[in-house]
Design a protein around this motif. Structure first.
Motif, PDB file in Angstrom:
ATOM      1  N   ASP A   1      43.526   0.656 -14.028  1.00  9.15           N
ATOM      2  CA  ASP A   1      44.010  -0.551 -14.651  1.00  9.15           C
ATOM      3  C   ASP A   1      43.450  -1.793 -14.046  1.00  9.15           C
ATOM      4  O   ASP A   1      43.538  -2.835 -14.758  1.00  9.15           O
ATOM      5  N   CYS A   2      42.974  -1.793 -12.771  1.00  3.10           N
ATOM      6  CA  CYS A   2      42.141  -2.870 -12.287  1.00  3.10           C
ATOM      7  C   CYS A   2      40.824  -2.372 -11.766  1.00  3.10           C
ATOM      8  O   CYS A   2      41.016  -1.298 -11.016  1.00  3.10           O
ATOM      9  N   LEU A   3      39.699  -2.981 -11.929  1.00  2.00           N
ATOM     10  CA  LEU A   3      38.463  -2.745 -11.259  1.00  2.00           C
ATOM     11  C   LEU A   3      38.429  -3.545 -10.369  1.00  2.00           C
ATOM     12  O   LEU A   3      38.102  -4.747 -10.374  1.00  2.00           O
ATOM     13  N   TYR A   4      37.757  -2.907  -8.883  1.00  2.23           N
ATOM     14  CA  TYR A   4      37.366  -3.528  -7.743  1.00  2.23           C
ATOM     15  C   TYR A   4      35.878  -3.155  -7.786  1.00  2.23           C
ATOM     16  O   TYR A   4      35.271  -2.353  -7.681  1.00  2.23           O
TER      17      TYR A   4
ATOM     18  N   VAL B   1      40.430  -7.496 -12.872  1.00  8.36           N
ATOM     19  CA  VAL B   1      39.290  -7.388 -12.122  1.00  8.36           C
ATOM     20  C   VAL B   1      39.336  -8.035 -10.678  1.00  8.36           C
ATOM     21  O   VAL B   1      40.160  -9.129 -10.948  1.00  8.36           O
ATOM     22  N   PHE B   2      39.184  -7.225  -9.878  1.00  6.37           N
ATOM     23  CA  PHE B   2      39.086  -8.055  -8.406  1.00  6.37           C
ATOM     24  C   PHE B   2      37.433  -7.591  -8.034  1.00  6.37           C
ATOM     25  O   PHE B   2      37.025  -6.888  -7.599  1.00  6.37           O
TER      26      PHE B   2
ATOM     27  N   ALA C   1      41.851 -11.756 -13.114  1.00 10.37           N
ATOM     28  CA  ALA C   1      40.703 -11.814 -12.480  1.00 10.37           C
ATOM     29  C   ALA C   1      40.917 -12.617 -11.103  1.00 10.37           C
ATOM     30  O   ALA C   1      41.584 -13.536 -11.259  1.00 10.37           O
ATOM     31  N   ALA C   2      40.332 -12.012 -10.083  1.00  9.70           N
ATOM     32  CA  ALA C   2      40.396 -12.728  -8.618  1.00  9.70           C
ATOM     33  C   ALA C   2      39.423 -12.361  -8.059  1.00  9.70           C
ATOM     34  O   ALA C   2      38.638 -11.271  -8.198  1.00  9.70           O
ATOM     35  N   VAL C   3      39.101 -13.015  -6.734  1.00  7.76           N
ATOM     36  CA  VAL C   3      38.040 -12.627  -5.934  1.00  7.76           C
ATOM     37  C   VAL C   3      38.453 -12.472  -4.547  1.00  7.76           C
ATOM     38  O   VAL C   3      39.505 -13.016  -3.947  1.00  7.76           O
ATOM     39  N   ASN C   4      37.711 -11.661  -3.725  1.00  3.92           N
ATOM     40  CA  ASN C   4      38.201 -11.055  -2.622  1.00  3.92           C
ATOM     41  C   ASN C   4      37.878 -11.938  -1.453  1.00  3.92           C
ATOM     42  O   ASN C   4      36.898 -11.715  -0.705  1.00  3.92           O
ATOM     43  N   PHE C   5      38.532 -12.941  -1.202  1.00  4.51           N
ATOM     44  CA  PHE C   5      38.523 -13.900  -0.021  1.00  4.51           C
ATOM     45  C   PHE C   5      39.529 -13.634   0.931  1.00  4.51           C
ATOM     46  O   PHE C   5      40.549 -14.172   0.685  1.00  4.51           O
ATOM     47  N   PRO C   6      39.412 -12.653   1.859  1.00  4.84           N
ATOM     48  CA  PRO C   6      40.700 -12.237   2.597  1.00  4.84           C
ATOM     49  C   PRO C   6      41.533 -13.331   3.160  1.00  4.84           C
ATOM     50  O   PRO C   6      42.556 -13.092   3.436  1.00  4.84           O
TER      51      PRO C   6
END
Length: 328
Positions: free
Chosen positions: A67-70, A92-93, A119-124
């Motif tokens: 469902d979502c691609l990392y 998308v992550f 879509a989002a970006v992995n900034f923890p």
């Protein structure tokens, strides 16, 4: 509500870290359904770490299953993989940076925004309890109006000791370097806390050959607040040491070593928040929160994850800093 099916492309340090977090801490939110990495060593490591998660035969197979691609591959692959996943109707992550080609990154973000892509970006730091503590202190008036910010990062070596397996690209200026890998996190934090970033002056030092930067210095503003930024290799005996220090007329607050929120005590010395945790202990909690937000994003719900636009704004500053060294 059923956990979303999560596919992973790239099973290096970050791919393995997120998979472990998904299995150990976030099973209610995500269900890993497949991993692809072209390295035979990665497939062997996956079998040892998570034998129930299949190593699929291609990137396309992972996209089909999820469902979502990392996307945790090296940066040059980020946009092609993201475009393939979005084109197949998946969320998308992405790991940062979006790309190292700014024109490609700008075009991708514009297209994704026009399509209202998930879509989002992995900034923890978007899910960090320490960052939440800083924001709470600011809301209480701990600094008053922000007057200045200083960001300092230091490394014993680059890449850091735990990143040696990825040194083939992390140590090279084409895709790697600590400005993209580490300083970008603090620029994201700065953008979230203070406002839009405007680079005023920068300097970067590179070794001979194709190695990544060894030192950078920059001045910028964030929402009009002056920001100084410095970083370098060989400046500490630790793998990694960093501080993000915000000052105002009422006092100061800072984030130290990724996860420790601090402010001066009555004696003037820095004192950490009572519930502060070192990064290795806080990371599972942060990743659990990130993955809960990934599930929300995949379902089209509100979430605190870094947007593509925020990641692009950070990348614009990062690449301008690096370009200052290459053109000098």
């Amino acid at each position: 509500m059923a956990a979303i099916a999560l596919g992973i492309i790239g099973f290096g340090i970050m791919g393995e870290r997120l998979l472990r977090a998904a299995l150990d801490h976030a099973a209610a939110h995500v269900r890993p359904v497949g991993v692809w990495d072209p390295s035979p060593e990665a497939a062997a490591r996956l079998a040892a770490v998570a034998p129930a998660v299949p190593a699929l035969g291609s990137a396309a197979a992972v996209i089909e299953a999820c469902d979502c691609l990392y996307i945790a591959a090296p940066p040059a692959a980020h946009i092609p993989l993201a475009e393939a996943a979005l084109g197949a109707g998946r969320a998308v992550f992405l790991e940062k940076p979006l790309a190292v080609d700014l024109a490609a990154a700008r075009g991708f973000v514009a297209k994704a925004e026009a399509l209202r892509a998930r879509a989002a970006v992995n900034f923890p730091m978007a899910s960090s309890p320490a960052v939440a503590q800083l924001a709470a202190w600011r809301a209480e008036g701990a600094t008053g109006p922000a007057e200045s910010l200083a960001i300092e990062v230091a490394f014993a070596t680059w890449p850091r000791g735990w990143q040696r397996d990825a040194a083939a690209w992390l140590s090279r200026r084409a895709e790697g370097g600590f400005t993209r890998e580490v300083i970008s996190h603090f620029l994201f934090l700065t953008r979230r806390q203070l406002g839009p970033l405007v680079l005023q002056e920068a300097r970067a030092t590179f070794p001979a050959g194709e190695g990544s930067e060894t030192a950078i210095e920059a001045r910028l503003t964030a929402g009009g607040v002056p920001v100084t930024l410095s970083g370098g290799v060989g400046r500490t005996e630790q793998d990694d040491h960093n501080t993000w220090t915000l000052r105002g007329p009422a006092g100061a607050i800072r984030l130290r070593d990724w996860s420790v929120a601090e402010r001066p005590g009555a004696d003037g010395h820095w004192q950490q928040a009572p519930d502060a945790l070192p990064n290795e202990r806080q990371r599972p909690l942060v990743l659990k929160r990130q993955l809960a937000s990934v599930a929300a994003m995949t379902r089209g719900k509100d979430h605190p994850l870094a947007t593509l636009r925020e990641a692009l704004e950070v990348q614009e500053v990062v690449e301008a800093i690096l370009a200052a060294g290459l053109s000098g």
